[in-house]
Write a protein that holds these residues in place. Structure first.
Motif, PDB file in Angstrom:
ATOM      1  N   GLU A 118      -8.869  29.701-128.754  1.00 28.62           N
ATOM      2  CA  GLU A 118      -7.772  28.737-128.684  1.00 28.62           C
ATOM      3  C   GLU A 118      -7.597  28.212-127.260  1.00 28.62           C
ATOM      4  OE1 GLU A 118      -4.518  30.928-130.364  1.00 28.62           O
ATOM      5  OE2 GLU A 118      -5.350  30.794-132.389  1.00 28.62           O
ATOM      6  N   TRP A 119      -7.739  29.097-126.261  1.00 33.41           N
ATOM      7  CA  TRP A 119      -7.643  28.667-124.871  1.00 33.41           C
ATOM      8  C   TRP A 119      -8.754  27.685-124.543  1.00 33.41           C
ATOM      9  CZ3 TRP A 119      -4.247  28.386-121.188  1.00 33.41           C
ATOM     10  CH2 TRP A 119      -3.167  29.263-121.158  1.00 33.41           C
ATOM     11  N   LYS A 120      -9.972  27.980-124.979  1.00 32.62           N
ATOM     12  CA  LYS A 120     -11.103  27.099-124.692  1.00 32.62           C
ATOM     13  C   LYS A 120     -10.875  25.720-125.288  1.00 32.62           C
ATOM     14  CE  LYS A 120     -14.569  30.686-124.141  1.00 32.62           C
ATOM     15  NZ  LYS A 120     -15.763  31.313-124.692  1.00 32.62           N
ATOM     16  N   THR A 121     -10.374  25.674-126.495  1.00 31.09           N
ATOM     17  CA  THR A 121     -10.085  24.388-127.132  1.00 31.09           C
ATOM     18  C   THR A 121      -9.068  23.609-126.320  1.00 31.09           C
ATOM     19  OG1 THR A 121     -10.569  25.317-129.311  1.00 31.09           O
ATOM     20  CG2 THR A 121      -9.262  23.298-129.251  1.00 31.09           C
ATOM     21  N   LEU A 122      -8.004  24.282-125.901  1.00 28.88           N
ATOM     22  CA  LEU A 122      -6.979  23.639-125.085  1.00 28.88           C
ATOM     23  C   LEU A 122      -7.554  23.168-123.749  1.00 28.88           C
ATOM     24  CD1 LEU A 122      -4.004  22.893-124.527  1.00 28.88           C
ATOM     25  CD2 LEU A 122      -3.729  25.198-123.595  1.00 28.88           C
ATOM     26  N   LEU A 123      -8.371  24.000-123.123  1.00 26.58           N
ATOM     27  CA  LEU A 123      -8.947  23.637-121.828  1.00 26.58           C
ATOM     28  C   LEU A 123      -9.887  22.439-121.938  1.00 26.58           C
ATOM     29  CD1 LEU A 123      -9.553  27.163-120.286  1.00 26.58           C
ATOM     30  CD2 LEU A 123      -7.758  25.526-119.723  1.00 26.58           C
ATOM     31  N   HIS A 124     -10.628  22.349-123.021  1.00 23.44           N
ATOM     32  CA  HIS A 124     -11.485  21.174-123.226  1.00 23.44           C
ATOM     33  C   HIS A 124     -10.626  19.908-123.256  1.00 23.44           C
ATOM     34  CE1 HIS A 124     -15.339  23.087-123.828  1.00 23.44           C
ATOM     35  NE2 HIS A 124     -14.829  23.898-124.729  1.00 23.44           N
ATOM     36  N   GLU A 125      -9.511  19.976-123.945  1.00 20.27           N
ATOM     37  CA  GLU A 125      -8.611  18.816-124.039  1.00 20.27           C
ATOM     38  C   GLU A 125      -8.014  18.475-122.673  1.00 20.27           C
ATOM     39  OE1 GLU A 125      -5.731  19.691-127.073  1.00 20.27           O
ATOM     40  OE2 GLU A 125      -7.276  19.933-128.609  1.00 20.27           O
TER      41      GLU A 125
END
Length: 175
Positions: A118-125
């Motif tokens: 979930e953090w990785k997804t947020l960081l990509h955004e």
């Protein structure tokens, strides 16, 4: 209304998890869809840790096959409305089984792995929004919670090394 179903109904709960894990793909795939109601029960052997991902793959493969069949039936004038509606009904039931099994499989993923994802997804955004803007300096100030001592800029640079297509294109100035 016709109560006859075109799909066999078998008691799949008589199989143990070990038996299911040892089965060949063809037999396993057939059993998964023999009785979707039994397959999707929380305590079903198909929903247990050792085979739940295999169950999900089998259900998704059946969903793709069912979609292909529906496309063919939709264009075939010899297919009766009842038969087509029965296939659509099976597809809806199959989707419910996929949903239940998908939730069960994700439930079994350790919490730390889910949070990191979930953090990785947020960081990509965040990266996509901040790179090459007036707020670009934030990339140096933000430390990633799951990567000790790594700033967002360092993470972005590593991401570009792994996959160069992720690099933000350089804007050319008009001549």
């Amino acid at each position: 209304m016709n109560n006859v179903t075109p799909f066999p109904r078998k008691d799949t709960s008589v199989y143990t998890v070990e038996q299911l894990a040892a089965m060949g793909d063809d037999e396993f795939n057939r059993l998964v869809t023999d009785n979707l109601k039994a397959t999707m029960r929380w305590k079903s052997p198909f929903q247990q840790d050792a085979v739940v991902r295999r169950t999900l793959l089998s259900l998704v493969a059946k969903l793709h096959a069912t979609d292909a069949t529906l496309r063919i039936q939709a264009e075939d004038p010899t297919v009766s409305v009842e038969r087509y509606e029965s296939a659509q009904s099976f597809r809806r039931h199959l989707l419910a089984a996929v949903d239940v099994t998908e939730r069960r499989a994700s439930f079994l993923i350790p919490r730390a792995a889910r949070e990191a994802s979930e953090w990785k997804t947020l960081l990509h955004e965040v990266l996509d929004e901040l790179v090459d803007t007036e707020f670009d300096d934030v990339l140096d100030e933000f430390d990633i919670p799951f990567a000790d001592g790594m700033s967002l800029r360092m993470w972005r640079d590593a991401r570009i090394v792994k996959d160069p297509s992720r690099a933000v294109p350089v804007k050319e100035l008009a001549a």
